[in-house]
Write a protein that holds these residues in place. Sequence first.
Motif, PDB file in Angstrom:
ATOM      1  N   LYS A 206       4.488   6.701  -7.294  1.00 46.17           N
ATOM      2  CA  LYS A 206       4.939   7.962  -6.995  1.00 46.17           C
ATOM      3  C   LYS A 206       5.724   8.020  -5.574  1.00 46.17           C
ATOM      4  O   LYS A 206       6.848   8.643  -5.596  1.00 46.17           O
ATOM      5  CB  LYS A 206       3.773   8.899  -6.842  1.00 46.17           C
ATOM      6  CG  LYS A 206       3.404   9.194  -8.395  1.00 46.17           C
ATOM      7  CD  LYS A 206       1.943  10.015  -7.992  1.00 46.17           C
ATOM      8  CE  LYS A 206       1.213  10.393  -9.459  1.00 46.17           C
ATOM      9  NZ  LYS A 206       0.035  11.198  -9.491  1.00 46.17           N
ATOM     10  N   VAL A 207       5.110   7.193  -4.715  1.00 44.98           N
ATOM     11  CA  VAL A 207       6.109   7.128  -3.316  1.00 44.98           C
ATOM     12  C   VAL A 207       7.442   6.590  -3.774  1.00 44.98           C
ATOM     13  O   VAL A 207       8.386   6.943  -2.979  1.00 44.98           O
ATOM     14  CB  VAL A 207       5.074   6.535  -2.288  1.00 44.98           C
ATOM     15  CG1 VAL A 207       5.855   6.119  -1.110  1.00 44.98           C
ATOM     16  CG2 VAL A 207       3.887   7.351  -1.835  1.00 44.98           C
TER      17      VAL A 207
ATOM     18  N   SER B 205       0.929  -1.134   0.130  1.00 48.75           N
ATOM     19  CA  SER B 205       0.005  -0.093  -0.008  1.00 48.75           C
ATOM     20  C   SER B 205       0.717   0.932   0.109  1.00 48.75           C
ATOM     21  O   SER B 205       2.120   1.169   0.442  1.00 48.75           O
ATOM     22  CB  SER B 205      -0.902  -0.071   1.252  1.00 48.75           C
ATOM     23  OG  SER B 205      -0.310   0.339   2.341  1.00 48.75           O
ATOM     24  N   LYS B 206       0.471   2.406  -0.295  1.00 48.99           N
ATOM     25  CA  LYS B 206       1.148   3.679  -0.509  1.00 48.99           C
ATOM     26  C   LYS B 206       1.719   4.046   0.905  1.00 48.99           C
ATOM     27  O   LYS B 206       3.013   4.147   0.945  1.00 48.99           O
ATOM     28  CB  LYS B 206       0.081   4.724  -0.919  1.00 48.99           C
ATOM     29  CG  LYS B 206       0.648   6.050  -0.585  1.00 48.99           C
ATOM     30  CD  LYS B 206      -0.087   7.177  -1.148  1.00 48.99           C
ATOM     31  CE  LYS B 206      -1.130   7.598  -0.224  1.00 48.99           C
ATOM     32  NZ  LYS B 206      -0.524   8.363   1.131  1.00 48.99           N
ATOM     33  N   ASP B 207       0.865   3.681   1.936  1.00 48.04           N
ATOM     34  CA  ASP B 207       1.512   4.113   3.567  1.00 48.04           C
ATOM     35  C   ASP B 207       2.397   3.128   3.749  1.00 48.04           C
ATOM     36  O   ASP B 207       3.513   3.274   4.538  1.00 48.04           O
ATOM     37  CB  ASP B 207       0.259   4.167   4.406  1.00 48.04           C
ATOM     38  CG  ASP B 207      -0.640   5.296   4.086  1.00 48.04           C
ATOM     39  OD1 ASP B 207      -0.128   6.531   4.248  1.00 48.04           O
ATOM     40  OD2 ASP B 207      -1.625   4.808   3.621  1.00 48.04           O
TER      41      ASP B 207
ATOM     42  N   LYS C 211      -4.366   2.494  -6.280  1.00 50.19           N
ATOM     43  CA  LYS C 211      -3.365   2.725  -5.382  1.00 50.19           C
ATOM     44  C   LYS C 211      -2.091   2.683  -6.231  1.00 50.19           C
ATOM     45  O   LYS C 211      -1.024   2.829  -5.702  1.00 50.19           O
ATOM     46  CB  LYS C 211      -3.398   1.857  -4.008  1.00 50.19           C
ATOM     47  CG  LYS C 211      -3.179   0.422  -4.449  1.00 50.19           C
ATOM     48  CD  LYS C 211      -3.143  -0.579  -3.188  1.00 50.19           C
ATOM     49  CE  LYS C 211      -3.149  -1.951  -3.486  1.00 50.19           C
ATOM     50  NZ  LYS C 211      -2.945  -2.862  -2.253  1.00 50.19           N
ATOM     51  N   ARG C 212      -2.025   1.809  -7.308  1.00 54.71           N
ATOM     52  CA  ARG C 212      -0.888   1.774  -8.248  1.00 54.71           C
ATOM     53  C   ARG C 212      -0.271   2.921  -8.379  1.00 54.71           C
ATOM     54  O   ARG C 212       1.047   3.001  -8.264  1.00 54.71           O
ATOM     55  CB  ARG C 212      -1.249   0.875  -9.235  1.00 54.71           C
ATOM     56  CG  ARG C 212      -1.881  -0.437  -8.935  1.00 54.71           C
ATOM     57  CD  ARG C 212      -2.352  -1.268 -10.502  1.00 54.71           C
ATOM     58  NE  ARG C 212      -3.110  -2.548  -9.981  1.00 54.71           N
ATOM     59  CZ  ARG C 212      -3.733  -3.313 -10.675  1.00 54.71           C
ATOM     60  NH1 ARG C 212      -3.634  -2.850 -11.984  1.00 54.71           N
ATOM     61  NH2 ARG C 212      -4.238  -4.504 -10.280  1.00 54.71           N
TER      62      ARG C 212
ATOM     63  N   TYR D   1       4.688   1.652   1.792  1.00 56.85           N
ATOM     64  CA  TYR D   1       5.945   2.161   1.154  1.00 56.85           C
ATOM     65  C   TYR D   1       6.426   3.259   1.517  1.00 56.85           C
ATOM     66  O   TYR D   1       7.734   3.284   1.502  1.00 56.85           O
ATOM     67  CB  TYR D   1       5.659   2.077  -0.343  1.00 56.85           C
ATOM     68  CG  TYR D   1       5.802   0.820  -1.180  1.00 56.85           C
ATOM     69  CD1 TYR D   1       6.961   0.124  -1.636  1.00 56.85           C
ATOM     70  CD2 TYR D   1       4.419   0.173  -1.373  1.00 56.85           C
ATOM     71  CE1 TYR D   1       6.860  -0.988  -2.486  1.00 56.85           C
ATOM     72  CE2 TYR D   1       4.557  -1.012  -2.265  1.00 56.85           C
ATOM     73  CZ  TYR D   1       5.669  -1.384  -2.751  1.00 56.85           C
ATOM     74  OH  TYR D   1       5.910  -2.723  -3.262  1.00 56.85           O
ATOM     75  N   GLU D   2       5.501   4.129   2.153  1.00 58.29           N
ATOM     76  CA  GLU D   2       6.049   5.354   2.908  1.00 58.29           C
ATOM     77  C   GLU D   2       6.991   5.009   3.968  1.00 58.29           C
ATOM     78  O   GLU D   2       8.191   5.556   4.184  1.00 58.29           O
ATOM     79  CB  GLU D   2       4.903   6.245   2.968  1.00 58.29           C
ATOM     80  CG  GLU D   2       5.291   7.672   3.668  1.00 58.29           C
ATOM     81  CD  GLU D   2       5.788   8.634   2.756  1.00 58.29           C
ATOM     82  OE1 GLU D   2       6.743   9.743   3.037  1.00 58.29           O
ATOM     83  OE2 GLU D   2       5.255   8.584   1.367  1.00 58.29           O
TER      84      GLU D   2
ATOM     85  N   CYS E 142       2.674  -4.765  -8.507  1.00 59.21           N
ATOM     86  CA  CYS E 142       1.337  -4.523  -7.786  1.00 59.21           C
ATOM     87  C   CYS E 142       0.708  -5.835  -8.178  1.00 59.21           C
ATOM     88  O   CYS E 142       0.722  -6.397  -9.157  1.00 59.21           O
ATOM     89  CB  CYS E 142       0.640  -3.376  -7.981  1.00 59.21           C
ATOM     90  SG  CYS E 142       1.155  -1.751  -7.231  1.00 59.21           S
TER      91      CYS E 142
ATOM     92  N   GLN F 100      -0.196   5.738  -6.848  1.00 61.87           N
ATOM     93  CA  GLN F 100       0.197   6.351  -5.646  1.00 61.87           C
ATOM     94  C   GLN F 100       1.398   5.586  -5.178  1.00 61.87           C
ATOM     95  O   GLN F 100       2.407   6.547  -4.688  1.00 61.87           O
ATOM     96  CB  GLN F 100      -0.998   6.204  -4.660  1.00 61.87           C
ATOM     97  CG  GLN F 100      -2.250   6.866  -4.856  1.00 61.87           C
ATOM     98  CD  GLN F 100      -3.506   6.591  -4.093  1.00 61.87           C
ATOM     99  OE1 GLN F 100      -3.414   5.497  -3.177  1.00 61.87           O
ATOM    100  NE2 GLN F 100      -4.532   7.230  -4.001  1.00 61.87           N
ATOM    101  N   ILE F 101       1.535   4.254  -5.228  1.00 62.37           N
ATOM    102  CA  ILE F 101       2.466   3.543  -5.022  1.00 62.37           C
ATOM    103  C   ILE F 101       3.789   4.056  -5.621  1.00 62.37           C
ATOM    104  O   ILE F 101       4.855   4.315  -5.193  1.00 62.37           O
ATOM    105  CB  ILE F 101       2.165   2.052  -4.902  1.00 62.37           C
ATOM    106  CG1 ILE F 101       1.367   1.631  -3.917  1.00 62.37           C
ATOM    107  CG2 ILE F 101       3.721   1.282  -4.855  1.00 62.37           C
ATOM    108  CD1 ILE F 101       0.906   0.032  -3.934  1.00 62.37           C
TER     109      ILE F 101
END
Length: 458
Positions: free
Chosen positions: A366-367, A328-330, A360-361, A332-333, A352, A363-364
């Motif tokens: 970009k992070v 998930s984006k978070d 979410k793809r 990975y963050e 993914c 978003q992921i």
Amino acid sequence: MNLYDLKARGYNISTNWQECNKKSIFILITNNTKKFLNYKRLASKRKCEYIICDIKFKNKIKKNQINFFFYEKQDDLYEIAKIFYSFDDLKIIFVTGTNGKTSIAYGANKLFNINGNKSCYIGTLGFYINSKKIKKLKNTTPSYFEILNLLQIAINNKVEFVFIEVSSIGYSEGRVGNLKYNYCILTNLKSDHLDYHKNLKSYHSAKINLIKNHRLKNSILFIQDDCLKNKFNNYNHIFTQRNFLLKNKILINQKKLGKFIISTKIRNYQIESFNNYMIKNIITIFMIYNKIFKLLPLKINKSIFPPGRSEIVYNKNNKIIIIDYAHSKDAYENLLCELPFLNKNIIIIYGCGGNRDKIKRPQIAKVVSKYTNLQIITDDNPRNEDPASIRKTLIKHSSNPIEMPSRREAIKFGINYLKKNDGILIIAGKGHEDTQNIRNKYYSFNDRVISSNYAKNL
């Protein structure tokens, strides 16, 4: 013969036809006629003579050697459970939230074991009693009666504490039944499973309702993310990580690359990790240990880190390989945000999963691009979705991508790149998994095993 008589004669509930025998009562929870007829036939082959099923199938049953009991509603299943199970001596601990469930539930179980307390773990990594894996589980949160059977095994092994990962999907599908927790840990509420819940509000509501609907009268709630406390204003027993740190005068210091020291009034704990979020999870584990036992643990070692969660596979000569389960984006963050401060070249291999939340793809991607120098885009578990389409989306939103469909070749390439350039290689997305799902067929694949083999050439 009624269910009370069968219980007295030593019959047990079975949720899997493969585990049925002459002393089994097969509980077949499905509304699908085709599945019902198939599993009934398979259970009969295993000499099973008793089946519990939905009353809708009453008129589809021919008289034979199998005897049937019927349920009409969910409450009927709870009454059946009362006949066969009693867990008064167990302390049940739910662990829920978007990120960190596995790290906390598995790690807490390990910490309890290390310090001489009998416990078990039910979740993504399987079913463990103390530190021994008993069986693999299909879902993070198994079906209701499967959980009951696991709890019975725990009771038989004199376990006192049970850590259960409870997912939003598991709760929404009724898999936790009417189980009540003594303690609950809420990690955080971010974004995930929107393919199932459709929107963020519905997803968050599932988590909050789980906590509110399954608590005992004097249950205790532990909250990792302090800003969530206001969602539970009517709770008398809430403990937050921030207050725990202040009350116990606990300090967290990063001494050098990948080395942390958690300092308390009594002792210091040395932790090796490149992920600050893993340290936060350890503090949460300490928080519940301290509340239950009124002290901090005497012992701790690296076994509290679950496999595939920021797991260090290789760390020599300025070359580091880490595998992680981020999806998930978070997540990975949390995994990547501190790494740029190490002043090292950062390479990531990731993809993914198919047939999951497509929003979410980007978003992921970009992070990931924000924190890494090179992105090697490969396949995760594409399932029956076109893997090229998934990769195309990630590449579109990446800053410096290389496309390598074969995950094995991607790992090989990444390690060869690391050999020439030094730095940190992150292999993300699959973590502990030992298979890869392509066109809904499962192939043997383990990031840790494959990367460890190639790392021998570093």
